[in-house]
Motif scaffolding. Sequence first.
Motif, mmCIF file in Angstrom:
data_model
loop_
_atom_site.group_PDB
_atom_site.id
_atom_site.type_symbol
_atom_site.label_atom_id
_atom_site.label_comp_id
_atom_site.label_asym_id
_atom_site.label_seq_id
_atom_site.Cartn_x
_atom_site.Cartn_y
_atom_site.Cartn_z
ATOM 1 N N ASN A 141 0.815 -1.213 0.000
ATOM 2 C CA ASN A 141 0.000 0.000 0.000
ATOM 3 C C ASN A 141 0.851 1.267 0.000
ATOM 4 O OD1 ASN A 141 -2.717 -0.880 -0.175
ATOM 5 N ND2 ASN A 141 -2.672 -1.529 1.966
ATOM 6 N N VAL A 142 2.009 1.213 0.636
ATOM 7 C CA VAL A 142 2.936 2.349 0.560
ATOM 8 C C VAL A 142 3.327 2.602 -0.892
ATOM 9 C CG1 VAL A 142 5.251 3.165 1.128
ATOM 10 C CG2 VAL A 142 3.865 2.084 2.894
ATOM 11 N N VAL A 143 3.689 1.539 -1.582
ATOM 12 C CA VAL A 143 4.134 1.669 -2.974
ATOM 13 C C VAL A 143 2.983 2.099 -3.878
ATOM 14 C CG1 VAL A 143 5.077 0.415 -4.955
ATOM 15 C CG2 VAL A 143 6.019 0.039 -2.664
ATOM 16 N N LEU A 144 1.830 1.479 -3.713
ATOM 17 C CA LEU A 144 0.684 1.832 -4.554
ATOM 18 C C LEU A 144 0.301 3.296 -4.384
ATOM 19 C CD1 LEU A 144 -1.601 -1.305 -4.086
ATOM 20 C CD2 LEU A 144 -0.371 -0.645 -6.155
ATOM 21 N N VAL A 150 -2.317 4.966 -6.508
ATOM 22 C CA VAL A 150 -3.452 4.071 -6.256
ATOM 23 C C VAL A 150 -3.778 4.144 -4.762
ATOM 24 C CG1 VAL A 150 -4.283 1.695 -6.316
ATOM 25 C CG2 VAL A 150 -2.762 2.533 -8.128
ATOM 26 N N PRO A 151 -4.977 4.560 -4.372
ATOM 27 C CA PRO A 151 -5.280 4.732 -2.952
ATOM 28 C C PRO A 151 -5.058 3.466 -2.148
ATOM 29 C CG PRO A 151 -7.007 5.718 -4.308
ATOM 30 C CD PRO A 151 -6.124 4.936 -5.235
ATOM 31 N N GLY A 152 -4.422 3.632 -0.990
ATOM 32 C CA GLY A 152 -4.187 2.501 -0.108
ATOM 33 C C GLY A 152 -3.975 2.973 1.315
ATOM 34 N N ILE A 153 -4.289 2.122 2.276
ATOM 35 C CA ILE A 153 -4.108 2.436 3.693
ATOM 36 C C ILE A 153 -2.891 1.695 4.206
ATOM 37 C CG2 ILE A 153 -5.067 2.081 6.003
ATOM 38 C CD1 ILE A 153 -7.776 2.775 4.904
ATOM 39 N N THR A 154 -1.974 2.433 4.805
ATOM 40 C CA THR A 154 -0.741 1.865 5.333
ATOM 41 C C THR A 154 -0.876 1.704 6.843
ATOM 42 O OG1 THR A 154 0.550 2.972 3.618
ATOM 43 C CG2 THR A 154 1.744 2.186 5.553
ATOM 44 N N VAL A 155 -1.051 0.484 7.299
ATOM 45 C CA VAL A 155 -1.237 0.238 8.729
ATOM 46 C C VAL A 155 0.118 -0.093 9.354
ATOM 47 C CG1 VAL A 155 -2.491 -1.047 10.491
ATOM 48 C CG2 VAL A 155 -3.577 -0.587 8.283
ATOM 49 N N ASP A 156 0.858 0.959 9.723
ATOM 50 C CA ASP A 156 2.078 0.736 10.492
ATOM 51 C C ASP A 156 1.728 0.869 11.974
ATOM 52 O OD1 ASP A 156 1.776 3.443 10.966
ATOM 53 O OD2 ASP A 156 3.820 3.976 10.370
ATOM 54 N N THR A 157 2.742 0.885 12.840
ATOM 55 C CA THR A 157 2.458 0.930 14.279
ATOM 56 C C THR A 157 1.734 2.219 14.673
ATOM 57 O OG1 THR A 157 4.681 1.816 14.676
ATOM 58 C CG2 THR A 157 4.380 -0.568 14.898
ATOM 59 N N HIS A 158 2.093 3.339 14.039
ATOM 60 C CA HIS A 158 1.445 4.613 14.358
ATOM 61 C C HIS A 158 -0.019 4.598 13.926
ATOM 62 C CE1 HIS A 158 5.321 6.329 15.368
ATOM 63 N NE2 HIS A 158 5.798 5.932 14.201
ATOM 64 N N PHE A 159 -0.264 4.168 12.700
ATOM 65 C CA PHE A 159 -1.635 4.160 12.183
ATOM 66 C C PHE A 159 -2.517 3.257 13.036
ATOM 67 C CE2 PHE A 159 -5.219 3.078 9.596
ATOM 68 C CZ PHE A 159 -5.440 4.183 8.785
ATOM 69 N N GLY A 160 -2.019 2.070 13.370
ATOM 70 C CA GLY A 160 -2.802 1.158 14.189
ATOM 71 C C GLY A 160 -3.100 1.726 15.565
ATOM 72 N N ARG A 161 -2.075 2.316 16.199
ATOM 73 C CA ARG A 161 -2.256 2.888 17.535
ATOM 74 C C ARG A 161 -3.282 4.011 17.514
ATOM 75 N NH1 ARG A 161 2.454 4.656 18.024
ATOM 76 N NH2 ARG A 161 2.241 6.930 17.866
ATOM 77 N N LEU A 162 -3.162 4.921 16.567
ATOM 78 C CA LEU A 162 -4.084 6.053 16.518
ATOM 79 C C LEU A 162 -5.496 5.627 16.142
ATOM 80 C CD1 LEU A 162 -1.438 7.636 16.795
ATOM 81 C CD2 LEU A 162 -2.440 9.355 15.292
ATOM 82 N N SER A 163 -5.623 4.650 15.262
ATOM 83 C CA SER A 163 -6.949 4.175 14.880
ATOM 84 C C SER A 163 -7.700 3.635 16.089
ATOM 85 C CB SER A 163 -6.834 3.087 13.808
ATOM 86 O OG SER A 163 -6.323 3.608 12.611
ATOM 87 N N ARG A 164 -6.978 2.971 16.975
ATOM 88 C CA ARG A 164 -7.617 2.443 18.187
ATOM 89 C C ARG A 164 -7.869 3.555 19.205
ATOM 90 N NH1 ARG A 164 -4.405 -1.806 16.337
ATOM 91 N NH2 ARG A 164 -2.533 -1.020 17.356
ATOM 92 N N ARG A 165 -6.913 4.446 19.390
ATOM 93 C CA ARG A 165 -7.112 5.539 20.345
ATOM 94 C C ARG A 165 -8.273 6.442 19.935
ATOM 95 N NH1 ARG A 165 -0.969 7.686 21.872
ATOM 96 N NH2 ARG A 165 -0.469 5.946 23.287
ATOM 97 N N LEU A 166 -8.419 6.648 18.647
ATOM 98 C CA LEU A 166 -9.489 7.508 18.142
ATOM 99 C C LEU A 166 -10.831 6.791 18.074
ATOM 100 C CD1 LEU A 166 -7.447 9.255 15.335
ATOM 101 C CD2 LEU A 166 -8.486 10.414 17.302
ATOM 102 N N GLY A 167 -10.830 5.506 18.373
ATOM 103 C CA GLY A 167 -12.077 4.754 18.374
ATOM 104 C C GLY A 167 -12.587 4.405 16.994
ATOM 105 N N PHE A 168 -11.680 4.382 16.018
ATOM 106 C CA PHE A 168 -12.095 3.977 14.674
ATOM 107 C C PHE A 168 -12.242 2.461 14.576
ATOM 108 C CE2 PHE A 168 -9.747 7.817 12.551
ATOM 109 C CZ PHE A 168 -10.645 8.676 13.159
#
Length: 245
Positions: A141-144, A150-168
Amino acid sequence: MSATAAESPATPTGESPVALTRRARKVYRLLHERYPDAHCELDFSTPLELLVATILSAQTTDVRVNLVTPTLFAHYRSAADYAGADRTELETIIQSTGFYRAKTNSLIKLGDALVDRFDGEVPARLKDLVTLPGVGRKTANVVLGNAFGVPGITVDTHFGRLSRRLGFTLEEDPVKVEHEVGALFPKKDWTMLSHVLIFHGRRTCHAKRPACGACPVARWCPSYGIGETDPDKAAKLLKFELAPR
């Protein structure tokens, strides 16, 4: 209980799906305003360079990778160069990124696979990228998103942590996080959403001591208060300079 309520799927925060989507998009807009220049922080000029840099970024920082890649990219310009690389030389160049033996194996095998199956070119489809050695969905997804638009979501440690903290999402599995969070946003926003959340995770919403009191989305964050809430003290935790008011 009404039929509508009974049929509404649960959300991580107990909000209705519509309320969660609205809040998530509000948070994204505000964070995009905070980080209007959010971008991939790996240096690259071609899809192959980005693919290699992303593989090297595992278990290390983008800053460290960017110190190594100028020399690396000067030596290895094509997939065939990686396929035919001298192992000792390649290991020496990338050693400071950590796990250099495993990464060397991945890069040599990556070169072989690109030459054998894709005429030496980096493919622009997720289903092809994830078949390459050392390439998972995050790297793909980083490369795409950044090399091919090409739209893509990159779930690294930061993205995962914030997604949970934000209640997504409540999910820990990166693929499940990718799908749950992606469902809250238009596909066209996925790549920038990834950049914005990663920037926020690196600069404000730190893993151990988030700067809650200096966060532009504090009002809409269910995790507000897990970090420093005093505005002056929180501002000192920021890893970037706020624009003057």
